[in-house]
Design a protein around this motif. Structure first.
Motif, short mmCIF file in Angstrom:
data_model
loop_
_atom_site.label_atom_id
_atom_site.label_comp_id
_atom_site.label_asym_id
_atom_site.label_seq_id
_atom_site.Cartn_x
_atom_site.Cartn_y
_atom_site.Cartn_z
N GLU A 237 0.84 -1.21 0.00
CA GLU A 237 0.00 0.00 0.00
C GLU A 237 0.87 1.25 0.00
O GLU A 237 0.57 2.22 -0.70
CB GLU A 237 -0.88 0.04 1.25
N ALA A 238 1.93 1.23 0.79
CA ALA A 238 2.80 2.40 0.90
C ALA A 238 3.41 2.75 -0.45
O ALA A 238 3.41 3.92 -0.85
CB ALA A 238 3.89 2.16 1.94
N PHE A 239 3.94 1.76 -1.15
CA PHE A 239 4.54 2.02 -2.46
C PHE A 239 3.53 2.62 -3.43
O PHE A 239 3.82 3.58 -4.14
CB PHE A 239 5.15 0.74 -3.06
N ASP A 240 2.32 2.05 -3.45
CA ASP A 240 1.27 2.56 -4.34
C ASP A 240 0.91 4.01 -4.00
O ASP A 240 0.78 4.85 -4.89
CB ASP A 240 0.01 1.69 -4.25
N LEU A 241 0.76 4.30 -2.70
CA LEU A 241 0.35 5.64 -2.30
C LEU A 241 1.46 6.67 -2.48
O LEU A 241 1.19 7.82 -2.84
CB LEU A 241 -0.18 5.63 -0.86
N VAL A 242 2.70 6.29 -2.22
CA VAL A 242 3.81 7.22 -2.46
C VAL A 242 3.84 7.60 -3.93
O VAL A 242 3.99 8.78 -4.27
CB VAL A 242 5.16 6.62 -2.00
N ALA A 243 3.65 6.62 -4.80
CA ALA A 243 3.68 6.89 -6.24
C ALA A 243 2.50 7.75 -6.68
O ALA A 243 2.67 8.69 -7.46
CB ALA A 243 3.68 5.58 -7.03
N SER A 244 1.32 7.46 -6.17
CA SER A 244 0.14 8.20 -6.64
C SER A 244 -0.07 9.54 -5.94
O SER A 244 -0.49 10.50 -6.57
CB SER A 244 -1.12 7.34 -6.51
N LEU A 245 0.23 9.62 -4.65
CA LEU A 245 -0.03 10.85 -3.90
C LEU A 245 1.16 11.80 -3.86
O LEU A 245 0.98 12.99 -3.62
CB LEU A 245 -0.45 10.51 -2.47
N GLN A 246 2.35 11.29 -4.06
CA GLN A 246 3.59 12.07 -4.01
C GLN A 246 3.63 13.02 -2.81
O GLN A 246 3.70 14.25 -2.97
CB GLN A 246 3.81 12.80 -5.31
N PRO A 247 3.59 12.44 -1.59
CA PRO A 247 3.63 13.29 -0.39
C PRO A 247 4.99 13.98 -0.25
O PRO A 247 5.98 13.55 -0.84
CB PRO A 247 3.42 12.29 0.74
N ASP A 248 5.02 15.03 0.55
CA ASP A 248 6.27 15.73 0.84
C ASP A 248 7.13 14.95 1.82
O ASP A 248 8.35 15.11 1.85
CB ASP A 248 5.98 17.12 1.41
N VAL A 249 6.49 14.13 2.64
CA VAL A 249 7.19 13.29 3.61
C VAL A 249 6.34 12.05 3.87
O VAL A 249 5.12 12.10 3.84
CB VAL A 249 7.47 14.05 4.93
N THR A 250 7.03 10.94 4.09
CA THR A 250 6.35 9.69 4.42
C THR A 250 6.81 9.25 5.80
O THR A 250 8.00 9.06 6.03
CB THR A 250 6.66 8.58 3.39
#
Length: 126
Positions: A36-49
């Protein structure tokens, strides 16, 4: 600042969301697993995880390293209820921007890590 929270404890995610948003951050999503984390980092492009070190059956340090090695666009800040002393060598080697104990989690603590004024200092892992 846009933030993604990766933690398998829904109660902590809800509390962290309120705390971080009260400090001016925007929580754009949450994940409870590496996939889930990989998918969301790619789609949401947060400033920090924000990644919990203890992700149940998974290891947050491994996830932080994989995100770093993959060239993920956002820095990772590790969080844990445990002391950084228990994981210091692994934390520093995984490519994370820093560590914040869950007991000290705040938007300002995250900003300090990202600005380089904290990270792995004594005050963060007593």
């Amino acid at each position: 600042m846009r933030c993604l929270i990766v933690d398998d404890n829904a109660g902590f995610v809800a509390a962290a969301r309120k705390l971080l948003e009260a400090g001016g951050m925007t929580v754009v999503g949450s994940a409870s697993s590496s996939v889930e984390a990989f998918d969301l980092v790619a789609s949401l492009q947060p400033d920090v995880t924000l990644v919990d070190i203890d992700l149940g059956a998974e290891n947050g340090i491994d996830l932080a390293e994989r995100l770093h090695d993959s060239g993920a666009p956002s820095p990772v800040v590790l969080v844990s209820a445990y002391s950084a002393d228990d994981f210091l060598e692994s934390i520093t080697a995984c490519g994370a921007a820093g560590f914040v104990p869950k007991s000290r989690l705040s938007a300002s603590a995250i900003r300090e890590v990202l600005e380089g004024s904290t990270g792995f200092e004594e005050s963060d892992h007593r």
